[in-house]
Design an enzyme around this catalytic site. Sequence first.
Site, mmCIF file in Angstrom:
data_model
loop_
_atom_site.group_PDB
_atom_site.id
_atom_site.type_symbol
_atom_site.label_atom_id
_atom_site.label_comp_id
_atom_site.label_asym_id
_atom_site.label_seq_id
_atom_site.Cartn_x
_atom_site.Cartn_y
_atom_site.Cartn_z
ATOM 1 N NE ARG A 1 -3.826 -2.227 2.203
ATOM 2 C CZ ARG A 1 -3.894 -3.220 3.086
ATOM 3 N NH1 ARG A 1 -3.150 -3.200 4.180
ATOM 4 N NH2 ARG A 1 -4.704 -4.234 2.885
ATOM 5 C CG ASP B 1 -5.099 -7.023 -3.622
ATOM 6 O OD1 ASP B 1 -4.534 -8.115 -3.841
ATOM 7 O OD2 ASP B 1 -5.285 -6.578 -2.473
ATOM 8 C CG ASP C 1 -14.905 -5.454 -3.089
ATOM 9 O OD1 ASP C 1 -13.683 -5.547 -2.860
ATOM 10 O OD2 ASP C 1 -15.720 -6.357 -2.782
ATOM 11 C CB SER C 2 -18.242 -8.547 -5.702
ATOM 12 O OG SER C 2 -17.359 -9.100 -4.762
ATOM 13 C CB ALA D 1 -13.552 -6.966 -10.919
ATOM 14 C CG PHE E 1 -10.307 -7.308 -7.143
ATOM 15 C CD1 PHE E 1 -11.283 -8.289 -7.227
ATOM 16 C CD2 PHE E 1 -9.630 -6.954 -8.309
ATOM 17 C CE1 PHE E 1 -11.567 -8.926 -8.429
ATOM 18 C CE2 PHE E 1 -9.909 -7.588 -9.513
ATOM 19 C CZ PHE E 1 -10.874 -8.579 -9.582
ATOM 20 C CB CYS F 1 -3.117 -13.637 -2.966
ATOM 21 S SG CYS F 1 -4.881 -13.767 -3.244
HETATM 22 N N1 SAH Z 1 -7.132 -4.717 -1.898
HETATM 23 C C1 SAH Z 1 -7.773 -5.108 -0.671
HETATM 24 C C2 SAH Z 1 -7.909 -6.605 -0.545
HETATM 25 C C3 SAH Z 1 -8.683 -7.255 -1.652
HETATM 26 S S1 SAH Z 1 -9.329 -8.802 -1.252
HETATM 27 C C4 SAH Z 1 -7.023 -4.533 0.506
HETATM 28 O O1 SAH Z 1 -5.993 -3.897 0.308
HETATM 29 O O2 SAH Z 1 -7.469 -4.705 1.640
HETATM 30 C C5 SAH Z 1 -10.327 -9.173 -2.612
HETATM 31 C C6 SAH Z 1 -11.606 -8.380 -2.703
HETATM 32 O O3 SAH Z 1 -12.193 -8.730 -3.961
HETATM 33 C C7 SAH Z 1 -12.667 -8.670 -1.665
HETATM 34 O O4 SAH Z 1 -13.050 -7.475 -1.049
HETATM 35 C C8 SAH Z 1 -13.848 -9.276 -2.433
HETATM 36 O O5 SAH Z 1 -15.107 -8.792 -1.965
HETATM 37 C C9 SAH Z 1 -13.601 -8.771 -3.817
HETATM 38 N N2 SAH Z 1 -14.077 -9.615 -4.928
HETATM 39 C C10 SAH Z 1 -14.033 -10.951 -5.040
HETATM 40 N N3 SAH Z 1 -14.466 -11.339 -6.262
HETATM 41 C C11 SAH Z 1 -14.780 -10.206 -6.926
HETATM 42 C C12 SAH Z 1 -15.280 -9.943 -8.235
HETATM 43 N N4 SAH Z 1 -15.517 -10.923 -9.100
HETATM 44 N N5 SAH Z 1 -15.481 -8.661 -8.577
HETATM 45 C C13 SAH Z 1 -15.245 -7.660 -7.727
HETATM 46 N N6 SAH Z 1 -14.761 -7.854 -6.479
HETATM 47 C C14 SAH Z 1 -14.531 -9.107 -6.085
#
Ligand code: SAH
Length: 400
Positions: free
Chosen positions: A217, A304, A255-256, A284, A233, A344
């Site tokens: 970050r 992410d 985000d979803s 996304a 995300f 990840c």
């Molecule tokens: N970048 C964040 C962590 C991301 S974790 C941080 O720094 O804290 C992954 C995230 O993706 C989660 O919040 C989850 O709700 C979201 N997610 C999972 N599948 C998704 C999709 N298909 N479209 C959008 N968001 C999604």
Amino acid sequence: MTDGAVRGAVRLKAGRGKSVINRHPWVFSGAIALREGAPRPGDVVDVLDDGGRFLARGYYNPRSQIVVRLLTWNPDEAIDDAFWYMRLGAAMARREGLGEDPATTAFRLVYAESDGMPGLVVDLYEDWVVVQALTLGIETRKEALTALLREVLAPRGIIERSDVDVRAQEGLPQHAGVLFGEAPDGTVIVRENGLRYAVDLLTGHKTGFYLDQRENRRKVAAYAAGAQMLNAFAYTGGFAVTAGAAGAARVTNLDSSADALREAEANLRRNDLATPVESIQGDAFQVLRRLVAEGRQYDLVVLDPPKFAFSKGQLNAATRGYKDINMLGMRLLRPGGVLATFSCSGLVSEDLFQKVLFGASVDVRREARILERLGPGGDHPVLFTFPEGAYLKGFICRVE
Ligand code: SAH
């Protein structure tokens, strides 16, 4: 109390001792020739070579593919209370710098195998401790380990977040709750890189927050001054808040989860940041495509996503997914913009991820360069003898 008594042994097949000698902490069922004694699940056993010589010692779970998780290679070391006390102390010493930094009050204190405590994760959030028991060996020692954490860390409460799928591979149900003390009244406000975040320890993702992205970050924020940023995300806005504090002109969180997006906006306000925020809730893969169709352009795009590959069989689909979103991310960048992109999935190596990004850049005809290679912070260390501990990798790229 854990007395550490050795209650049996497993003898390896001829030629199967090499990984143990090389200090890999897992013994798979296929490597075992025979069992001696009558160890119960969770008991301490010795691992012997085919000639009966001592190689290592660990805890036993016949229900798992990983029958023994190794704890010591020293025949004189007992797996008793003193053992866990020493291991915890060593893990804390490894994080001394973080523990003394008032700008960061949430970090990982114990990273399982990588800290010589297979199956145990301990995260610190201000005055609270969050524990994950990922294996049966840890599950059977949970009481003793909770007592140890109470004594050494004197927290207000110890929360368990063993609501993770991997427990099924150990024959364990999922569980979450309070192990000791009080549960926080609502969210806990932690500091990271000097910024404040609300974390829900009982229902948040993982143990509440993506602690592994702390350093990244900060690194990504170095490109944020004056930028129009797309944070895909977003979860609770970790990258958005850090970029906002570094002077981002505008942030779009995607985000979803509508809850996560609300929390991301609240976290920006919590830090008195007046950064204009747009929140887009949706999948996304679809939203990024739509933003491309609308001709939107950004200076900084963060991708992410959650883990895409849970098994080798899913690797092809996962790499297609990574390629897809990265093509879209590149197309959403103005020439000279910056892409911060992560994976990840432990099964996707850094090398493979780089190849995926190469393919994406060629297909969208955008020349791109790696500016920085990223991994988790030092509170998620990777043991040379346990490369499986390395799951998070990322690149900061300039896209022309
Ligand atoms: N970048 C964040 C962590 C991301 S974790 C941080 O720094 O804290 C992954 C995230 O993706 C989660 O919040 C989850 O709700 C979201 N997610 C999972 N599948 C998704 C999709 N298909 N479209 C959008 N968001 C999604």
